[in-house]
Scaffold this active site. Structure first.
Site, mmCIF file in Angstrom:
data_model
loop_
_atom_site.group_PDB
_atom_site.id
_atom_site.type_symbol
_atom_site.label_atom_id
_atom_site.label_comp_id
_atom_site.label_asym_id
_atom_site.label_seq_id
_atom_site.Cartn_x
_atom_site.Cartn_y
_atom_site.Cartn_z
ATOM 1 C CG HIS A 89 14.367 24.511 47.267
ATOM 2 N ND1 HIS A 89 13.862 24.319 46.002
ATOM 3 C CD2 HIS A 89 14.641 25.828 47.373
ATOM 4 C CE1 HIS A 89 13.846 25.480 45.380
ATOM 5 N NE2 HIS A 89 14.314 26.418 46.181
ATOM 6 C CG ASP B 248 17.077 31.806 52.300
ATOM 7 O OD1 ASP B 248 17.773 32.718 51.841
ATOM 8 O OD2 ASP B 248 15.939 31.531 51.894
HETATM 9 N N1 CMC Z 1 11.289 21.884 58.730
HETATM 10 C C1 CMC Z 1 10.529 20.832 59.131
HETATM 11 N N2 CMC Z 1 9.722 20.135 58.307
HETATM 12 C C2 CMC Z 1 9.684 20.506 57.030
HETATM 13 C C3 CMC Z 1 10.442 21.597 56.539
HETATM 14 C C4 CMC Z 1 11.268 22.288 57.441
HETATM 15 N N3 CMC Z 1 12.021 23.314 57.035
HETATM 16 N N4 CMC Z 1 10.199 21.753 55.214
HETATM 17 C C5 CMC Z 1 9.308 20.803 54.889
HETATM 18 N N5 CMC Z 1 8.995 20.050 55.984
HETATM 19 C C6 CMC Z 1 8.122 18.872 56.022
HETATM 20 C C7 CMC Z 1 6.658 19.252 55.986
HETATM 21 O O1 CMC Z 1 6.128 19.396 57.293
HETATM 22 C C8 CMC Z 1 6.063 18.063 55.249
HETATM 23 O O2 CMC Z 1 5.980 16.985 56.142
HETATM 24 P P1 CMC Z 1 4.817 15.857 55.950
HETATM 25 O O3 CMC Z 1 5.124 15.173 54.645
HETATM 26 O O4 CMC Z 1 4.958 14.973 57.146
HETATM 27 O O5 CMC Z 1 3.508 16.607 55.926
HETATM 28 C C9 CMC Z 1 7.143 17.702 54.228
HETATM 29 O O6 CMC Z 1 8.375 18.135 54.823
HETATM 30 C C10 CMC Z 1 6.955 18.394 52.878
HETATM 31 O O7 CMC Z 1 6.863 19.780 53.129
HETATM 32 P P2 CMC Z 1 6.079 20.824 52.250
HETATM 33 O O8 CMC Z 1 5.759 22.017 53.069
HETATM 34 O O9 CMC Z 1 4.942 20.137 51.549
HETATM 35 O O10 CMC Z 1 7.203 21.129 51.170
HETATM 36 P P3 CMC Z 1 7.158 22.317 50.152
HETATM 37 O O11 CMC Z 1 7.889 21.871 48.950
HETATM 38 O O12 CMC Z 1 5.767 22.809 49.978
HETATM 39 O O13 CMC Z 1 7.939 23.477 50.933
HETATM 40 C C11 CMC Z 1 9.575 24.970 51.690
HETATM 41 C C12 CMC Z 1 9.173 23.955 50.599
HETATM 42 C C13 CMC Z 1 10.891 25.614 51.282
HETATM 43 C C14 CMC Z 1 8.509 26.087 51.770
HETATM 44 C C15 CMC Z 1 9.699 24.235 53.042
HETATM 45 O O14 CMC Z 1 10.686 23.239 52.966
HETATM 46 C C16 CMC Z 1 9.990 25.194 54.197
HETATM 47 O O15 CMC Z 1 9.059 25.720 54.795
HETATM 48 N N6 CMC Z 1 11.304 25.421 54.534
HETATM 49 C C17 CMC Z 1 11.647 26.369 55.561
HETATM 50 C C18 CMC Z 1 11.623 27.780 54.996
HETATM 51 C C19 CMC Z 1 12.807 28.038 54.080
HETATM 52 O O16 CMC Z 1 13.947 27.737 54.427
HETATM 53 N N7 CMC Z 1 12.515 28.657 52.921
HETATM 54 C C20 CMC Z 1 13.568 29.045 51.968
HETATM 55 C C21 CMC Z 1 13.493 28.264 50.685
HETATM 56 S S1 CMC Z 1 14.973 28.495 49.680
HETATM 57 C C22 CMC Z 1 14.925 30.165 49.245
HETATM 58 C C23 CMC Z 1 13.877 30.445 48.252
HETATM 59 O O17 CMC Z 1 14.104 30.125 47.071
HETATM 60 O O18 CMC Z 1 12.839 30.998 48.626
#
Ligand code: CMC
Length: 428
Positions: free
Chosen positions: A306, A363
C-alpha cells in the site's frame, strides 16, 4: 510568525510557509515557489504531494490509523451501518435519530431507476464488465436528473446524495443481472440497504433470496471499510474532475473508471484470479514467490502493499475477522483461502516483502469473503465502488463548496527540442 522551511537554490533562499493539519501533519506550501524561483516540484505518482486540505478522512500509514471525520474505523465497523457512515462522511457529523430516519426514507424513496434506463442495460453485449456498465450508467443517470446539485444546501444535497447512493446500488445489481442474462429484480421497500442489494443481485422469479443477517452484517462492514480513503487514485480523480466544476454524476463516473484498475480497486478481483491460477496450475508456492521476487513481467503479489500503510492496513485486520466469521458460519472450506493464508505466512517472513514493508491490504481478504457470500467475481470491484461512493460524494462536495480552483499539475518536459516541419516527400 508562522513556521517556514527554507529552500536554497542558486545562492538565493526561498521561504516556504508551513501548513499544519489538525493531527500535527506539516506541509511546506510551495504554491508561490515557481513564481519566485522558476522551480516546480517533481513527484511522480504524487507520493509526497498534498493536493488539498480536507476535513473528511485521516490516515496515519505508519501507525495503521484510519478515521472518518475523527471516528476510528474500528468503532464504525463494529457499531455503525453503511448508510449511517455514508451520512457521517458527507455531512461531517453522525446523524441525529430524525436525520437518520429522513436519510433512510430518502434512500428508500429513490431506489428505483427510470424504466427507460433498463433499455440501456440491454444494449451492452452479454459478458460486458459490470464496471464498464456501472460507469456508463452513472453518467446516464445524470441525464435523468439534469437539475444542478446544490452542494451548499444541506437539505437539497441530502436528497441528491441519497438518490445517487440508492440508485447506484440498483444499477450495480442490474449491471450484473443483465450481463449474466438474468431478469432484473426491482428493489423491495421492506428491506434495508445491504439486504436489498443482495435481494436484487440473487433473487430469481418465484424464488426470493432471503439474506442471512450475518452475511448482511459482513457485507455492510465491507462497505463501511471501503467508504473513504482520502486522496487515493479514484478519489483524486473525482476531485480533479470536480475541480473543473463538472457535475456529481460525471465526477463519480470518472472515479469508477479510475477504481477499475488492478493496482487499485480491481485488486480484489485480481487476488482471487491469482489464487485460482496458482491453485489450478499446481505451481509450488515457492516458485510463485520467486517469480514475484524476480519481478517477472506482470507478476505481483496482488492484495499486498500500500502506498500509505507501511506496517499494516487496519481495514485488512477487520476484514480478516469478518472473513473468518463468515466462512465458519457458512461451513465453507475454501482451498483458495488456505492458499491465501500460506502465501501470507511466507510473505510476512520473506525479506523481499519485509524490507519493502509490503503487508496484506484490504483487498487480500475481501475477495475471499465476497466469494463465500456468493457475489460473482466480476462484481467484486463494483462492490468496492458501491462502498467508496459516499467518500466520492463527500469529496466532490468539499471541492464544490470552496472557491473554484481547477486542478492543473505541471510537468518536466523531456521530449524533442524545437524543430522544423518536414514535408512527407522529403522525409527519409
Ligand atoms: N508484489 C511484489 N512487489 C511489490 C508489490 C507487490 N504487491 N507492491 C510493491 N512491490 C515492490 C515494487 O516492485 C517495488 O520494488 P523495488 O523497490 O525493488 O522497485 C517496491 O515494492 C515499491 O513498490 P511501488 O510500486 O513503488 O509502491 P507503490 O506505493 O507505488 O504501490 C501498490 C502501491 C498498492 C500499487 C503496490 O503495492 C501494488 O501494486 N500492490 C498490488 C496491487 C494491490 O493489492 N492494490 C490494492 C491496494 S489497496 C486498495 C486500494 O486502496 O486501492
Amino acid at each position: 510568525m508562522t513556521d517556514h522551511a527554507v529552500l536554497s537554490y542558486k545562492g538565493r533562499n526561498y521561504d516556504l510557509p508551513i501548513v499544519v493539519g489538525t493531527e500535527d501533519e506539516h506541509a511546506a506550501d510551495i504554491s508561490s515557489l515557481r513564481g519566485a524561483s522558476g522551480l516546480i516540484t517533481l513527484d511522480r505518482g504524487y507520493g509526497n504531494t498534498g493536493s488539498c486540505e480536507s476535513e473528511i478522512t485521516y490516515i496515519d500509514g505508519d501507525k495503521g490509523i484510519l478515521r472518518y471525520r475523527g471516528y476510528p474505523i474500528e468503532q464504525l465497523a463494529e457499531r455503525s451501518t453503511f448508510t449511517e457512515t455514508a451520512y457521517l462522511l458527507i455531512f461531517g457529523e453522525l446523524p441525529t435519530g430524525a436525520q437518520y430516519t429522513e436519510f433512510r426514507r430518502l434512500l428508500n424513496e429513490h431506489q428505483h431507476i427510470h424504466e427507460n434506463m433498463l433499455d440501456f442495460f440491454h444494449g451492452f453485449p452479454e459478458g460486458s464488465p459490470p464496471m464498464a456498465i456501472l460507469s456508463a450508467m452513472i453518467n446516464a443517470l445524470g441525464c435523468f436528473q439534469p437539475e444542478l446539485t446544490k452542494p451548499d444546501d444541506d437539505d437539497h444535497f441530502m436528497e441528491a446524495a441519497a438518490r445517487l447512493i440508492s440508485k447506484v446500488r440498483t444499477i450495480a445489481a442490474a449491471a450484473y443481472r443483465t450481463s449474466a442474462g438474468r431478469p432484473v429484480n426491482y428493489p423491495r421497500q421492506d428491506m434495508r440497504y445491504t439486504s436489498n442489494f443482495l435481494h436484487m443481485l440473487m433473487s430469481m422469479p418465484f424464488d426470493l433470496y432471503e439474506p442471512d443477517p450475518d452475511i448482511v452484517e459482513a457485507l455492510d462492514r465491507i462497505l463501511i471499510l471501503h467508504a473513504d480513503h482520502e486522496q487515493n487514485c479514484s478519489t483524486s480523480t473525482v476531485r480533479m474532475v470536480a475541480s473543473s466544476q463538472a457535475n456529481l454524476h460525471a465526477s463519480v463516473a470518472a472515479g469508477v473508471c479510475a477504481l477499475w484498475g488492478p493496482l487499485h480497486g480491481g485488486a480484489n478481483q485480481a487476488v482471487i484470479e491469482m489464487l485460482q491460477r496458482l491453485h489450478d496450475s499446481g505451481q509450488t508456492l515457492e516458485s510463485f514467490v520467486n517469480q514475484i521476487k524476480n519481478k517477472e513481467a506482470g507478476v505481483r503479489l496482488m492484495g499486498f502493499g500500500h502506498r500509505v500503510y507501511r506496517n499494516f492496513d487496519p481495514r485488512a485486520k477487520l476484514i480478516k475477522e469478518s472473513c473468518d466469521r463468515v466462512l465458519a458460519k457458512l461451513g465453507i472450506h475454501d482451498p483458495l483461502l488456505d492458499l491465501a493464508t500460506q502465501l501470507e505466512e511466507v510473505a510476512l517472513e520473506d525479506d523481499y516483502f519485509v524490507s519493502r514493508k509490503l503487508y496484506p491490504n484490504v483487498d487480500f481478504y475481501s475477495g475471499i469473503i465476497l466469494r463465500a457470500i456468493g457475489i460473482p467475481q466480476d462484481m467484486f470491484t463494483v462492490m468496492f465502488a458501491m462502498g467508496r461512493l459516499p467518500g466520492w460524494i463527500a469529496q466532490w462536495r468539499e471541492v464544490h463548496v470552496q472557491p473554484p480552483k481547477i486542478d492543473r499539475p505541471r510537468q518536466v518536459y523531456i521530449g524533442a527540442n524545437a524543430r522544423d516541419f518536414v514535408p512527407v516527400e522529403e522525409r527519409g
